[in-house]
Write a protein that holds these residues in place. Sequence first.
Motif, PDB file in Angstrom:
ATOM      1  N   ASN A 248     -30.636 -41.467 -41.385  1.00 42.41           N
ATOM      2  CA  ASN A 248     -30.364 -42.158 -40.129  1.00 42.41           C
ATOM      3  C   ASN A 248     -29.500 -41.323 -39.190  1.00 42.41           C
ATOM      4  O   ASN A 248     -28.833 -41.848 -38.303  1.00 42.41           O
ATOM      5  N   HIS A 249     -29.496 -39.976 -39.420  1.00 35.12           N
ATOM      6  CA  HIS A 249     -28.758 -39.038 -38.563  1.00 35.12           C
ATOM      7  C   HIS A 249     -27.250 -39.248 -38.639  1.00 35.12           C
ATOM      8  O   HIS A 249     -26.542 -39.055 -37.638  1.00 35.12           O
ATOM      9  N   ASP A 250     -26.748 -39.618 -39.815  1.00 35.36           N
ATOM     10  CA  ASP A 250     -25.316 -39.862 -39.966  1.00 35.36           C
ATOM     11  C   ASP A 250     -24.677 -38.870 -40.935  1.00 35.36           C
ATOM     12  O   ASP A 250     -25.295 -38.472 -41.928  1.00 35.36           O
ATOM     13  N   ILE A 251     -23.437 -38.500 -40.644  1.00 37.85           N
ATOM     14  CA  ILE A 251     -22.578 -37.773 -41.569  1.00 37.85           C
ATOM     15  C   ILE A 251     -21.468 -38.732 -41.972  1.00 37.85           C
ATOM     16  O   ILE A 251     -20.723 -39.221 -41.116  1.00 37.85           O
ATOM     17  N   ILE A 252     -21.362 -39.029 -43.264  1.00 35.80           N
ATOM     18  CA  ILE A 252     -20.380 -40.002 -43.754  1.00 35.80           C
ATOM     19  C   ILE A 252     -19.342 -39.270 -44.597  1.00 35.80           C
ATOM     20  O   ILE A 252     -19.682 -38.532 -45.525  1.00 35.80           O
ATOM     21  N   THR A 261     -18.012 -42.491 -40.117  1.00 36.10           N
ATOM     22  CA  THR A 261     -19.431 -42.186 -39.931  1.00 36.10           C
ATOM     23  C   THR A 261     -19.604 -41.542 -38.567  1.00 36.10           C
ATOM     24  O   THR A 261     -19.180 -42.092 -37.544  1.00 36.10           O
ATOM     25  N   THR A 262     -20.229 -40.362 -38.558  1.00 37.94           N
ATOM     26  CA  THR A 262     -20.468 -39.635 -37.312  1.00 37.94           C
ATOM     27  C   THR A 262     -21.971 -39.486 -37.111  1.00 37.94           C
ATOM     28  O   THR A 262     -22.673 -38.938 -37.958  1.00 37.94           O
ATOM     29  N   ALA A 263     -22.474 -39.985 -35.990  1.00 33.82           N
ATOM     30  CA  ALA A 263     -23.890 -39.849 -35.663  1.00 33.82           C
ATOM     31  C   ALA A 263     -24.131 -38.479 -35.035  1.00 33.82           C
ATOM     32  O   ALA A 263     -23.315 -37.984 -34.252  1.00 33.82           O
ATOM     33  N   VAL A 264     -25.252 -37.850 -35.411  1.00 35.17           N
ATOM     34  CA  VAL A 264     -25.600 -36.543 -34.858  1.00 35.17           C
ATOM     35  C   VAL A 264     -26.998 -36.604 -34.258  1.00 35.17           C
ATOM     36  O   VAL A 264     -27.787 -37.501 -34.570  1.00 35.17           O
TER      37      VAL A 264
END
Length: 427
Positions: A248-252, A261-264
């Motif tokens: 889901n384009h997330d870095i957790i 949680t950072t969306a990229v």
Amino acid sequence: MTVNFYYGTPYKYNLTIKDHTRFVQCVRFSNDGDLFCSAGIDRKIFVYDGKTGERKTELTKVENSHQGGVFSVSWSPDGTKLLSSSADNTVKLWDVAAEKVIKFQQVGTLWSGSHLLSLSLNGDINYFSPNTSTPIRTVRGHQKAITALTSDIATKTLYTGSYDGRVYSWGLGESKVSGGGTPVEGGHTNQVAGLSVDDGKVVSVGFDDTMRSFLIGDKEFDANVTPTGSLPTSVSSAKGVSVTVTKNHDIIIKSGAALSTTAVSFTPTVVAIAPDAGEISVGADDNKIYTYKINGTEITQSHVFENNRGSITCISYSPNGELLVAGDAERSIICYDVNEKKVKITQWMFHTSRITSVAWSPDSLHCASGSLDTNVEIWSVRSPTKHIAIKGAHLESVNRVTWVDNDTVASAGQDASIKVWKIKHVA
């Protein structure tokens, strides 16, 4: 539903036996040929004269007989006893002459010398003694493709996860997997996507959209579960900080109880955290590697590597933190200098298919890689053009590799097997 009896040699038809009322699953002669038996879905076991085909008895007419179809039978070496396995999840030991059950046991059978073995529905192999009704030893392991692998070098223990969500620990003795694996209960309900060892615990992510952990040596996952929101594809841990990336384009990032949680904008495929937990590198399907500085659970992008030729499939920092290696879908492996942010090695190019895994030796001098081509390669930092090829390491894809010590590599494959390799490094 019938058994045809042929007398020989040369073998000629003698008679058709119609004692079973449903399909016959197994027919076995005793070692001396004096008797044979048949077992069927009708829950029955019949014993016959091995010379004439004449019926001697029906074993299953006694009390405590099988309550489900009988799938397998095996004779003792002396022909006096019979081992049977059934759909009722039991194995029974029969005294043929006395026509009675001696012991109850489990599922699947083989009588080899003094060993009585049963195979459970979940794949466990159970060893029995004629004098006991419980297994004297049980060998456990994966029945599905192994999709995750890591090692705890301090305790020489391997940890594996598979397509069906199971996680096992494997103690190593003299660089060999000793006996069967020990299951770690209470874990994932779907494919294990990644495992990472850090600070006395093992962190895992799975396709049940969760991040979980357990202490090294424990046989059960912690009750604390971290939802990831969508499918996690990779996990990496260091200094108490764990990071995963999702479809889901997330870095957790998880550090103790703190979570961010950072969306990229790109689609992350794999992630690695530096040994000092000060930086992470995220591989993406656009062939790039995005590096971020970590401050607590917050991240700030610091660099982008653009030298790989295909989607990034695996990535790893060297234990000394100086190098970063990345493999991709176009069979290339590139080693980067972390401090100078430039390519250091491009000669690691002997795989013929997608790279599935890369891992560093504890001394940071060698790197191991696995590939869809079934091979494991050992690479040298000091001599980049020299390598050790382990051809056909697995029957199918090599899914994961890890180091046990500076001279020992473990690999896990699509064939559900784990192999340990002793490496004699090229000078």
